[in-house]
Design a protein around this motif. Sequence first.
Motif, PDB file in Angstrom:
ATOM      1  N   MET A 279       7.007 -29.341   1.822  1.00  0.00           N
ATOM      2  CA  MET A 279       6.185 -30.469   2.996  1.00  0.00           C
ATOM      3  C   MET A 279       6.107 -31.854   2.740  1.00  0.00           C
ATOM      4  SD  MET A 279       3.777 -29.522   5.702  1.00  0.00           S
ATOM      5  CE  MET A 279       3.852 -29.910   7.707  1.00  0.00           C
ATOM      6  N   ARG A 280       6.629 -33.220   3.443  1.00  0.00           N
ATOM      7  CA  ARG A 280       6.206 -34.041   4.130  1.00  0.00           C
ATOM      8  C   ARG A 280       5.809 -34.103   4.491  1.00  0.00           C
ATOM      9  NH1 ARG A 280      11.839 -36.130   0.910  1.00  0.00           N
ATOM     10  NH2 ARG A 280      11.976 -34.149  -0.621  1.00  0.00           N
ATOM     11  N   LEU A 281       4.901 -35.961   3.833  1.00  0.00           N
ATOM     12  CA  LEU A 281       4.364 -36.997   4.749  1.00  0.00           C
ATOM     13  C   LEU A 281       5.253 -38.175   4.606  1.00  0.00           C
ATOM     14  CD1 LEU A 281       1.488 -37.086   6.695  1.00  0.00           C
ATOM     15  CD2 LEU A 281       0.662 -37.555   4.568  1.00  0.00           C
ATOM     16  N   LYS A 282       4.923 -38.858   5.501  1.00  0.00           N
ATOM     17  CA  LYS A 282       5.714 -40.316   6.382  1.00  0.00           C
ATOM     18  C   LYS A 282       4.678 -41.335   6.131  1.00  0.00           C
ATOM     19  CE  LYS A 282       9.168 -42.475   8.763  1.00  0.00           C
ATOM     20  NZ  LYS A 282      10.608 -42.952   9.436  1.00  0.00           N
ATOM     21  N   VAL A 283       4.989 -42.113   5.333  1.00  0.00           N
ATOM     22  CA  VAL A 283       3.468 -43.326   5.680  1.00  0.00           C
ATOM     23  C   VAL A 283       4.139 -44.764   5.757  1.00  0.00           C
ATOM     24  CG1 VAL A 283       0.963 -43.628   5.476  1.00  0.00           C
ATOM     25  CG2 VAL A 283       2.070 -41.384   4.083  1.00  0.00           C
TER      26      VAL A 283
ATOM     27  N   PHE B  77       6.168 -33.864   7.869  1.00  0.00           N
ATOM     28  CA  PHE B  77       7.827 -32.930   8.250  1.00  0.00           C
ATOM     29  C   PHE B  77       8.715 -31.905   7.182  1.00  0.00           C
ATOM     30  CE2 PHE B  77       8.734 -36.673   5.953  1.00  0.00           C
ATOM     31  CZ  PHE B  77      10.238 -36.806   5.517  1.00  0.00           C
ATOM     32  N   ASN B  78       9.422 -31.683   7.506  1.00  0.00           N
ATOM     33  CA  ASN B  78       9.945 -30.341   6.576  1.00  0.00           C
ATOM     34  C   ASN B  78      11.448 -30.839   6.063  1.00  0.00           C
ATOM     35  OD1 ASN B  78       8.260 -28.610   5.540  1.00  0.00           O
ATOM     36  ND2 ASN B  78       8.203 -28.239   7.278  1.00  0.00           N
ATOM     37  N   LEU B  79      12.169 -30.835   5.489  1.00  0.00           N
ATOM     38  CA  LEU B  79      13.675 -31.638   5.270  1.00  0.00           C
ATOM     39  C   LEU B  79      14.594 -29.430   5.157  1.00  0.00           C
ATOM     40  CD1 LEU B  79      13.977 -34.379   3.328  1.00  0.00           C
ATOM     41  CD2 LEU B  79      14.337 -34.161   5.955  1.00  0.00           C
ATOM     42  N   PRO B  80      15.769 -29.526   5.405  1.00  0.00           N
ATOM     43  CA  PRO B  80      16.263 -28.466   5.021  1.00  0.00           C
ATOM     44  C   PRO B  80      16.459 -28.600   4.050  1.00  0.00           C
ATOM     45  CG  PRO B  80      17.193 -29.952   6.650  1.00  0.00           C
ATOM     46  CD  PRO B  80      16.711 -30.384   6.467  1.00  0.00           C
ATOM     47  N   LEU B  81      16.556 -27.230   2.966  1.00  0.00           N
ATOM     48  CA  LEU B  81      16.781 -27.522   1.506  1.00  0.00           C
ATOM     49  C   LEU B  81      18.972 -27.613   1.058  1.00  0.00           C
ATOM     50  CD1 LEU B  81      16.836 -26.788  -1.445  1.00  0.00           C
ATOM     51  CD2 LEU B  81      16.881 -24.431  -1.000  1.00  0.00           C
ATOM     52  N   LYS B  82      18.881 -28.137   0.298  1.00  0.00           N
ATOM     53  CA  LYS B  82      20.882 -28.303   0.491  1.00  0.00           C
ATOM     54  C   LYS B  82      21.025 -28.605  -0.811  1.00  0.00           C
ATOM     55  CE  LYS B  82      21.452 -30.096   4.824  1.00  0.00           C
ATOM     56  NZ  LYS B  82      22.340 -30.105   5.411  1.00  0.00           N
ATOM     57  N   ASN B  83      22.685 -28.989  -1.429  1.00  0.00           N
ATOM     58  CA  ASN B  83      22.055 -28.015  -2.947  1.00  0.00           C
ATOM     59  C   ASN B  83      22.701 -29.595  -3.761  1.00  0.00           C
ATOM     60  OD1 ASN B  83      24.832 -28.945  -1.598  1.00  0.00           O
ATOM     61  ND2 ASN B  83      25.959 -28.097  -3.362  1.00  0.00           N
TER      62      ASN B  83
ATOM     63  N   PHE C 164      10.694 -37.648  -7.345  1.00  0.00           N
ATOM     64  CA  PHE C 164      10.965 -37.367  -6.067  1.00  0.00           C
ATOM     65  C   PHE C 164      12.005 -37.060  -5.636  1.00  0.00           C
ATOM     66  CE2 PHE C 164      10.980 -38.511  -1.361  1.00  0.00           C
ATOM     67  CZ  PHE C 164      10.221 -37.965  -1.103  1.00  0.00           C
ATOM     68  N   LEU C 165      12.711 -35.987  -4.891  1.00  0.00           N
ATOM     69  CA  LEU C 165      13.793 -36.239  -4.773  1.00  0.00           C
ATOM     70  C   LEU C 165      13.796 -35.953  -3.022  1.00  0.00           C
ATOM     71  CD1 LEU C 165      14.685 -32.898  -7.292  1.00  0.00           C
ATOM     72  CD2 LEU C 165      15.127 -35.222  -7.253  1.00  0.00           C
ATOM     73  N   ASN C 166      15.342 -36.393  -3.063  1.00  0.00           N
ATOM     74  CA  ASN C 166      15.997 -36.562  -1.570  1.00  0.00           C
ATOM     75  C   ASN C 166      17.048 -35.000  -1.529  1.00  0.00           C
ATOM     76  OD1 ASN C 166      13.964 -38.119   0.037  1.00  0.00           O
ATOM     77  ND2 ASN C 166      14.277 -40.012  -0.633  1.00  0.00           N
ATOM     78  N   PRO C 167      17.310 -34.507  -0.220  1.00  0.00           N
ATOM     79  CA  PRO C 167      18.783 -33.555  -0.232  1.00  0.00           C
ATOM     80  C   PRO C 167      18.911 -35.371   0.213  1.00  0.00           C
ATOM     81  CG  PRO C 167      17.091 -32.969   1.301  1.00  0.00           C
ATOM     82  CD  PRO C 167      16.200 -33.643   0.622  1.00  0.00           C
ATOM     83  N   ILE C 168      20.427 -34.748  -0.140  1.00  0.00           N
ATOM     84  CA  ILE C 168      21.798 -35.594   0.362  1.00  0.00           C
ATOM     85  C   ILE C 168      22.451 -34.982   1.604  1.00  0.00           C
ATOM     86  CG2 ILE C 168      23.908 -36.510  -0.011  1.00  0.00           C
ATOM     87  CD1 ILE C 168      22.809 -36.979  -3.210  1.00  0.00           C
ATOM     88  N   ARG C 169      22.756 -35.807   2.687  1.00  0.00           N
ATOM     89  CA  ARG C 169      23.155 -35.363   3.691  1.00  0.00           C
ATOM     90  C   ARG C 169      24.278 -34.843   3.597  1.00  0.00           C
ATOM     91  NH1 ARG C 169      20.888 -39.255   9.025  1.00  0.00           N
ATOM     92  NH2 ARG C 169      18.698 -38.801   8.752  1.00  0.00           N
TER      93      ARG C 169
END
Length: 241
Positions: free
Chosen positions: A1-5, A100-106, A231-236
């Motif tokens: 889960m994520r928090l945007k500030v 918010f949540n983000l969908p898991l990507k590879n 910190f990791l971000n899934p790529i669209r």
Amino acid sequence: MRLKVSFRAPSDTGPLRPNKHAVQGFIYNMLKGTEYGARHDQPRFKFFTFSDFFKENSRWTFLVSSPDRDFIRALYSAIKEKDRLYIGTHELYLAELRKFNLPLKNRFQTGSPVVLYLDAEANEYFKLHAHRDLTFFLERLKENAEKKYNAFYDDDFILEGPIFDRMIPKVRKNGKLDVYVKVVKNGVPFPVIGSNWELLERDRIRPSERRFYRFIMDTGLGEKNSLGFGFLNPIRGGNSA
């Protein structure tokens, strides 16, 4: 889960790059009086990380992520009660706060440098540009991720194969691969060395591996996560897992 500030900063403020120890201190201070108030003093993995600051729609923003939803909810509840916030010497005004949540990507990219020790006892960091040992880097990443995952879930999970199949580092303007971040603690500066990545890809995430990859997406990759590294971000556009 994520928090945007997101913050409104005074108009005369330049690039907002607060010391990572100050950001960590801000998070711990917000958690005082909650069930996570003693997390800082517990000799265990902290299971959260945060991104570098970035500018979005004229606001300075950072993200906090954790596999522990209650941790994010507690932090959200504490911050939302504030209009004015202090991070180190910066006085800031809350502009947006969102869970918010983000969908898991590879496929992933880093939102802060990934840090690993070459020799923890000697306080020597692995330097991608100098050591050029991708096998060591991948094996240490996998070992560290498995250890954190098993501690969080009380499991004995072992990932089959390498943690990533394709990797593209982000090269700095000077041609170097490593990032030196000055962290100041109690007035004493010390460097932390890591690397940023444009792409970290796993060809296929099996159903049995989804929880593992979602965990590292939320808790961070490598070491010193609670200090805002890995910190990791899934790529669209990546494949859904």
